[in-house]
Design a protein around this motif. Structure first.
Motif, PDB file in Angstrom:
ATOM      1  N   GLU A  41       0.832  -1.205   0.000  1.00  0.00           N
ATOM      2  CA  GLU A  41       0.000   0.000   0.000  1.00  0.00           C
ATOM      3  C   GLU A  41       0.866   1.255   0.000  1.00  0.00           C
ATOM      4  OE1 GLU A  41      -2.335  -0.516   3.477  1.00  0.00           O
ATOM      5  OE2 GLU A  41      -3.786  -1.882   2.529  1.00  0.00           O
ATOM      6  N   TYR A  42       1.925   1.224   0.783  1.00  0.00           N
ATOM      7  CA  TYR A  42       2.837   2.365   0.891  1.00  0.00           C
ATOM      8  C   TYR A  42       3.505   2.653  -0.454  1.00  0.00           C
ATOM      9  CZ  TYR A  42       6.803   5.112   2.705  1.00  0.00           C
ATOM     10  OH  TYR A  42       7.742   6.085   2.948  1.00  0.00           O
ATOM     11  N   LEU A  43       3.996   1.611  -1.105  1.00  0.00           N
ATOM     12  CA  LEU A  43       4.671   1.788  -2.392  1.00  0.00           C
ATOM     13  C   LEU A  43       3.690   2.231  -3.480  1.00  0.00           C
ATOM     14  CD1 LEU A  43       7.114  -1.268  -2.406  1.00  0.00           C
ATOM     15  CD2 LEU A  43       7.606   1.116  -1.840  1.00  0.00           C
ATOM     16  N   LEU A  44       2.440   1.766  -3.392  1.00  0.00           N
ATOM     17  CA  LEU A  44       1.433   2.200  -4.360  1.00  0.00           C
ATOM     18  C   LEU A  44       1.170   3.697  -4.236  1.00  0.00           C
ATOM     19  CD1 LEU A  44      -0.691   1.640  -6.525  1.00  0.00           C
ATOM     20  CD2 LEU A  44      -2.299   1.044  -4.701  1.00  0.00           C
ATOM     21  N   ASN A  45       1.072   4.188  -3.006  1.00  0.00           N
ATOM     22  CA  ASN A  45       0.859   5.625  -2.799  1.00  0.00           C
ATOM     23  C   ASN A  45       2.029   6.441  -3.347  1.00  0.00           C
ATOM     24  OD1 ASN A  45      -1.635   5.359  -1.557  1.00  0.00           O
ATOM     25  ND2 ASN A  45      -0.756   5.155   0.489  1.00  0.00           N
ATOM     26  N   ILE A  46       3.239   5.920  -3.165  1.00  0.00           N
ATOM     27  CA  ILE A  46       4.418   6.606  -3.698  1.00  0.00           C
ATOM     28  C   ILE A  46       4.378   6.607  -5.224  1.00  0.00           C
ATOM     29  CG2 ILE A  46       6.932   6.495  -3.922  1.00  0.00           C
ATOM     30  CD1 ILE A  46       7.042   5.432  -1.070  1.00  0.00           C
ATOM     31  N   ALA A  47       3.982   5.461  -5.800  1.00  0.00           N
ATOM     32  CA  ALA A  47       3.903   5.363  -7.260  1.00  0.00           C
ATOM     33  C   ALA A  47       2.906   6.373  -7.827  1.00  0.00           C
ATOM     34  CB  ALA A  47       3.506   3.943  -7.665  1.00  0.00           C
ATOM     35  N   ILE A  48       1.779   6.554  -7.143  1.00  0.00           N
ATOM     36  CA  ILE A  48       0.773   7.519  -7.592  1.00  0.00           C
ATOM     37  C   ILE A  48       1.333   8.936  -7.538  1.00  0.00           C
ATOM     38  CG2 ILE A  48      -1.459   8.555  -7.016  1.00  0.00           C
ATOM     39  CD1 ILE A  48      -2.359   5.777  -6.081  1.00  0.00           C
ATOM     40  N   SER A  49       2.066   9.245  -6.469  1.00  0.00           N
ATOM     41  CA  SER A  49       2.668  10.578  -6.337  1.00  0.00           C
ATOM     42  C   SER A  49       3.702  10.829  -7.432  1.00  0.00           C
ATOM     43  CB  SER A  49       3.320  10.726  -4.959  1.00  0.00           C
ATOM     44  OG  SER A  49       2.354  10.634  -3.935  1.00  0.00           O
ATOM     45  N   ILE A  50       4.497   9.816  -7.740  1.00  0.00           N
ATOM     46  CA  ILE A  50       5.485   9.943  -8.814  1.00  0.00           C
ATOM     47  C   ILE A  50       4.779  10.131 -10.151  1.00  0.00           C
ATOM     48  CG2 ILE A  50       7.293   8.715 -10.087  1.00  0.00           C
ATOM     49  CD1 ILE A  50       8.083   7.375  -7.456  1.00  0.00           C
ATOM     50  N   ASP A  51       3.671   9.420 -10.318  1.00  0.00           N
ATOM     51  CA  ASP A  51       2.874   9.537 -11.542  1.00  0.00           C
ATOM     52  C   ASP A  51       2.350  10.963 -11.709  1.00  0.00           C
ATOM     53  OD1 ASP A  51       1.550   8.865 -13.832  1.00  0.00           O
ATOM     54  OD2 ASP A  51       0.456   7.184 -12.980  1.00  0.00           O
ATOM     55  N   GLN A  52       1.887  11.570 -10.615  1.00  0.00           N
ATOM     56  CA  GLN A  52       1.405  12.951 -10.670  1.00  0.00           C
ATOM     57  C   GLN A  52       2.538  13.915 -11.010  1.00  0.00           C
ATOM     58  OE1 GLN A  52      -0.350  12.971  -6.700  1.00  0.00           O
ATOM     59  NE2 GLN A  52      -2.392  13.155  -7.581  1.00  0.00           N
ATOM     60  N   LEU A  53       3.710  13.668 -10.427  1.00  0.00           N
ATOM     61  CA  LEU A  53       4.875  14.493 -10.746  1.00  0.00           C
ATOM     62  C   LEU A  53       5.225  14.375 -12.225  1.00  0.00           C
ATOM     63  CD1 LEU A  53       7.301  16.256  -9.922  1.00  0.00           C
ATOM     64  CD2 LEU A  53       8.513  14.146  -9.313  1.00  0.00           C
ATOM     65  N   GLY A  54       5.165  13.150 -12.736  1.00  0.00           N
ATOM     66  CA  GLY A  54       5.453  12.938 -14.148  1.00  0.00           C
ATOM     67  C   GLY A  54       4.453  13.630 -15.053  1.00  0.00           C
ATOM     68  N   ASN A  55       3.198  13.703 -14.620  1.00  0.00           N
ATOM     69  CA  ASN A  55       2.169  14.361 -15.424  1.00  0.00           C
ATOM     70  C   ASN A  55       2.452  15.847 -15.594  1.00  0.00           C
ATOM     71  OD1 ASN A  55      -0.282  14.327 -16.904  1.00  0.00           O
ATOM     72  ND2 ASN A  55      -1.391  15.122 -15.131  1.00  0.00           N
TER      73      ASN A  55
END
Length: 271
Positions: free
Chosen positions: A56-70
């Protein structure tokens, strides 16, 4: 239920120099603090929930990185992944996958965009479509609207006007600094001369489709509610009329309202 006040604040205007300074400060803090916070977070989640917690923790980080990439990749993605009339990447509150999904629905993905979408589908079926975020902050590419849904005997109330090509649900655009319930209550009082009871508001859903009468790539996002009221619905403007429609009248409403009709029909509320 009572809805908490949701406030959207416009971005503050800053000078380019401030933006540059804040960028380098954020990079410095990122390099110094992220490794420590990441390691601590892994141990914390592991002791709290085991492997599930780490996932769950890594998924939240992945989403944040995805937003940064956007945000950082927006201009390149807009060039390579979508057609000129596509929904634009770049909303800081949205992931790349969400924007990809919106373009998938609109049919505005380029060859490269379709290729990436197919690749993601191999990993996670319907990944982009399931990733569409309907709770992102407002942007110039999304028209945020509210709708009040009132049904009697499986017929739903809509308003018609000589000035509009479609019948529409009573409501209007969201207002910055005002909750959905308060905005809708005021708007319905203006157009139908009734008072919605805020304590009875029930969320129905969020519906999104390409907007008519706007340039391609602009979406209408309608948040729909039902609520009890006092008074008798009466069209305020002489040019407006109240109509009661069934599902067979679906072609008489806009694209986004068609989705609401589909939902009401599927849930058995509309004949």
């Amino acid at each position: 239920m009572i809805f908490k006040k949701q406030v959207f604040r416009a971005d503050k205007k800053v000078t380019p120099l401030i933006g540059i300074i804040l960028f380098f400060i954020s990079i410095f803090l990122f390099i110094i603090t992220i490794p420590l916070g990441f390691v601590y977070g892994l141990f914390y989640k592991f002791f709290k929930k085991g492997i599930v917690g780490i996932g769950e923790y890594l998924l939240n980080i992945a989403i944040s990185i995805d937003q940064l990439g956007n945000v950082t990749m927006q201009h390149l993605l807009n060039l390579l992944w979508i057609k000129k009339n596509g929904y634009k990447f770049g909303n800081r509150d949205e992931t790349i996958s969400s924007a990809l999904g919106r373009n998938n629905k609109l049919g505005t993905l380029s060859y490269f965009g379709k290729t990436m979408d197919k690749f993601l589908n191999l990993i996670d079926k319907n990944h982009s479509l399931n990733s569409i975020d309907y709770y992102i902050e407002p942007s110039a590419d999304v028209i945020d609207k509210l709708a009040w849904i009132y049904i009697i005997n499986q017929r739903v109330l809509l308003l018609g006007s000589k000035e509009q090509p479609y019948y529409s649900f009573p409501g209007g655009k969201k207002q910055k600094g005002t909750s959905d319930a308060m905005t809708l209550q005021k708007r319905i009082a203006d157009v139908l001369q009734i008072e919605l009871d805020i304590t009875t508001f029930q969320f129905i859903g969020i519906f999104e489709a390409e907007a008519e009468e706007y340039k391609p790539g602009i979406l209408t996002r309608t948040t729909a509610y039902s609520a009890s009221f006092s008074g008798v619905p009466t069209a305020f403007a002489e040019t407006d009329q109240i109509v009661w429609l069934q599902y067979k009248d679906r072609d008489k409403v806009s694209r986004v309202d068609k989705l609401i009709f589909d939902f009401l029909k599927k849930s058995g509320r509309l004949a």
